[in-house]
Design an enzyme around this catalytic site. Structure first.
Site, PDB file in Angstrom:
ATOM      1  N   SER A  72       7.444   2.891  -5.958  1.00 34.91           N
ATOM      2  CA  SER A  72       7.778   2.658  -4.549  1.00 34.91           C
ATOM      3  C   SER A  72       7.213   1.337  -4.029  1.00 34.91           C
ATOM      4  O   SER A  72       7.506   0.937  -2.907  1.00 34.91           O
ATOM      5  CB  SER A  72       7.263   3.812  -3.689  1.00 34.91           C
ATOM      6  OG  SER A  72       5.843   3.817  -3.674  1.00 34.91           O
ATOM      7  N   LEU A 123       7.775  -1.568  -5.606  1.00 36.19           N
ATOM      8  CA  LEU A 123       8.548  -2.695  -6.144  1.00 36.19           C
ATOM      9  C   LEU A 123       9.563  -3.258  -5.156  1.00 36.19           C
ATOM     10  O   LEU A 123      10.023  -4.387  -5.319  1.00 36.19           O
ATOM     11  CB  LEU A 123       9.262  -2.263  -7.442  1.00 36.19           C
ATOM     12  CG  LEU A 123       8.309  -1.741  -8.532  1.00 36.19           C
ATOM     13  CD1 LEU A 123       9.102  -1.213  -9.726  1.00 36.19           C
ATOM     14  CD2 LEU A 123       7.343  -2.827  -8.993  1.00 36.19           C
ATOM     15  N   GLN A 124       9.892  -2.510  -4.127  1.00 37.29           N
ATOM     16  CA  GLN A 124      10.847  -2.936  -3.095  1.00 37.29           C
ATOM     17  C   GLN A 124      10.310  -4.129  -2.301  1.00 37.29           C
ATOM     18  O   GLN A 124      11.046  -4.851  -1.669  1.00 37.29           O
ATOM     19  CB  GLN A 124      11.140  -1.710  -2.205  1.00 37.29           C
ATOM     20  CG  GLN A 124      11.656  -1.959  -0.805  1.00 37.29           C
ATOM     21  CD  GLN A 124      10.572  -1.746   0.238  1.00 37.29           C
ATOM     22  OE1 GLN A 124       9.383  -1.828  -0.069  1.00 37.29           O
ATOM     23  NE2 GLN A 124      10.969  -1.468   1.471  1.00 37.29           N
ATOM     24  N   ASP A 137      -4.179  -2.846   4.107  1.00 35.16           N
ATOM     25  CA  ASP A 137      -3.207  -1.997   4.791  1.00 35.16           C
ATOM     26  C   ASP A 137      -3.876  -0.954   5.679  1.00 35.16           C
ATOM     27  O   ASP A 137      -3.258   0.025   6.044  1.00 35.16           O
ATOM     28  CB  ASP A 137      -2.303  -1.303   3.767  1.00 35.16           C
ATOM     29  CG  ASP A 137      -3.092  -0.395   2.837  1.00 35.16           C
ATOM     30  OD1 ASP A 137      -4.335  -0.346   2.963  1.00 35.16           O
ATOM     31  OD2 ASP A 137      -2.472   0.257   1.983  1.00 35.16           O
ATOM     32  N   CYS A 182       2.713   1.866   6.204  1.00 33.18           N
ATOM     33  CA  CYS A 182       4.021   1.589   5.588  1.00 33.18           C
ATOM     34  C   CYS A 182       4.539   2.837   4.891  1.00 33.18           C
ATOM     35  O   CYS A 182       5.735   3.118   4.897  1.00 33.18           O
ATOM     36  CB  CYS A 182       3.920   0.454   4.576  1.00 33.18           C
ATOM     37  SG  CYS A 182       3.644  -1.156   5.323  1.00 33.18           S
ATOM     38  N   CYS A 242       5.686  19.265   4.145  1.00 31.79           N
ATOM     39  CA  CYS A 242       6.134  17.906   4.501  1.00 31.79           C
ATOM     40  C   CYS A 242       6.135  17.106   3.203  1.00 31.79           C
ATOM     41  O   CYS A 242       6.473  17.663   2.160  1.00 31.79           O
ATOM     42  CB  CYS A 242       5.229  17.295   5.564  1.00 31.79           C
ATOM     43  SG  CYS A 242       3.520  17.103   5.041  1.00 31.79           S
TER      44      CYS A 242
END
Lengths: 101, 389
Positions: free
Chosen positions: B76, B78-79, B137, B195, B348
């Site tokens: 996830s 690599l985007q 982050d 993110c 979830c």
């Protein structure tokens, strides 16, 4: 996509102070708008008073009446304290912190 | 400090060819390129911001790059984390970054710190560099990076992103403001989505990270006007940039030591949502699978993720009721009706939001059980055909 809306209010002294409000990041998303002309309610014209008037959602389903200390105010593209007097035509930005990296 | 001492620096013939487009720029030239070679930059984090930052600083000829990260490359990432490639998934990010940097510029010395930056190691690590680039982050690390840079007198090139919006500036440079002048107080935990929770458009950290790289090159070579004292705001949807002037706050408390930043930001050492998850009854995904296989009729499984997430992957039989509709009270009676006479289970993605949903439901007298690890654990332990995201 939220679009900037404006209630093209004519700015006259009699009409009370009209300011341009800008919201950023999650504040903008939760409010559904990023830019509006807002006529201030009677009383003290400060970002704190403006914030109370806007009654924005700060985090999911939590409306803070007092401006949270983590949200910064900028007036006319300069950071300012939240009790700075506002004048007609001022641009007031509310900027929440973001931390993605 | 800046610019670095270039008296002993020479460019090899290979470097002269490599950096020729810099060398013919009057603003950089041979002296500027030598400064870049003599310079050292520490990049904290090698994710969305760190990736373009490191790629461009390496390509520009910065002599020594330090990288702090303890994470491994995930599909996830690599985007947007373009320094890492598919073949590096599962391996340390710092190793992946080093390999790519040496592919771009073998002259660059790369120092790796496979650790979280902490109050115990930050001063020692940062002291060895001319400039720090903040590509972290989370709030605790941002305050830590800031305070350590203030204590050591290092410029801190800041960038931060949220979905389609980004910010960049230069902190602690020549008497200019620092992060605490911008945000004196951290937000309450949970107010600002990460993110991973909120999503982010992949090119955004590219743009902000490259602005950070540009500022680092300018500081090193001593050219142009830095972003110090100006917070640059970028909106990718409008494709617009704005600037807000920022001054040091004379009333800001003096930063005289590093503190406990997890405590300062009101977060424990745990992942988001973990605290809530500890306060409600739980079931493992394997136990849930057994229950579902046995008797689904007297069992209600509620999925509190967003509709976008449910389009990616679902646990069969689950009913989607997003958390915000539960927390707002809007969906409470729906859940009460659906769960009437049934045992309620809530899931979830990872277990944090479902715990929050159960706390909210509990206030209305609705009891249920949290699915530990969420759909992510389900796809790892029960059904690998359910995609992870």
């Amino acid at each position: 996509m939220p679009q900037a809306q404006s209630t093209q209010t004519p700015m006259t002294q009699q009409a009370g102070t009209v300011v341009r409000v800008r919201l950023f990041a999650a504040l903008r998303e939760r409010a559904g708008w990023g830019e509006r002309l807002i006529r201030l309610d009677a009383g003290t014209a400060t970002p704190v008073a403006l914030w109370r008037q806007l009654a924005l959602e700060v985090s999911p389903n939590s409306h803070a009446t007092d401006l949270p200390p983590s949200i910064r105010v900028a007036i006319n593209q300069a950071f300012a304290t939240a009790d700075t007097p506002l004048r007609p035509g001022d641009e007031v930005a509310f900027l929440p912190p973001i931390t993605g990296g | 400090m800046l610019p670095p001492d270039t008296s002993a620096v020479q460019l090899s013939p290979d470097e002269v060819v490599r950096f020729s487009r810099h060398l013919i720029l009057p603003e950089i030239g041979m002296e500027g390129q030598k400064r870049l070679k003599a310079a050292s930059v520490l990049c904290v984090g090698t994710g969305g911001l760190g990736s373009p930052l490191l790629l461009y600083l390496a390509a520009a000829g910065v002599g020594r790059l330090g990288i702090v990260d303890f994470d491994v490359v995930d599909h996830s990432n690599l985007q947007r984390q373009v320094i890492h490639g598919t073949s590096w998934v599962g391996k340390p990010k710092i190793e992946s970054a080093k390999a790519r940097i040496h592919e771009i510029n073998p002259h660059c010395q790369v120092d790796l710190y496979e650790t979280a930056l902490t109050s115990d190691n930050a001063l020692e690590i940062i002291a060895g560099y001319d400039i720090v680039c903040d590509g972290t982050d989370n709030f605790p690390t941002r305050y830590l990076v800031n305070d350590a840079c203030v204590l050591l007198g290092k410029p801190n090139v800041y960038g931060s992103i949220f979905r389609f919006e980004g910010q960049a500036t230069v902190f602690n440079f020549e008497g200019g403001p620092n992060y605490r002048d911008l945000f004196p107080e951290p937000p309450p935990p949970g107010m600002v989505p990460s993110c991973a929770e909120g999503g982010v458009v992949g090119v955004l950290p590219g743009i902000i990270g490259m602005i950070q790289a540009t500022e680092a090159v300018k500081l090193i070579t001593g050219i142009g006007t830095s972003l110090s004292g100006r917070l640059l705001l970028f909106d990718a949807l409008k494709m617009s940039f704005r600037e807000l002037k920022l001054r040091p706050n004379p009333e800001r408390p003096v930063i005289d030591r590093l503190i406990d930043y997890q405590e300062f930001c009101g977060v424990g050492g745990s992942a988001p949502g973990q605290e809530e998850a500890g306060s409600v009854p739980t079931i493992t995904v394997a136990e849930l699978k057994t229950l579902i296989d046995g008797q689904m009729e007297d069992l209600l499984l509620v999925d509190v993720r967003n509709p976008q997430e449910a389009e990616i992957a679902v646990i069969p039989g689950a009913v989607l009721v997003p958390l915000d509709r539960i927390e707002s009270g809007e969906a409470i009676e729906d859940v009460r009706r659906l769960a009437n006479g049934k045992r309620l289970y809530v899931h979830c993605k990872l277990g944090g939001r479902s715990a929050k949903a159960l706390i909210a439901l509990g206030r209305h007298g609705i009891e249920g059980v949290n699915v530990q690890g969420g759909i992510d654990a389900w796809s790892q332990e029960v059904d690998p055909d359910v995609p992870r995201y």
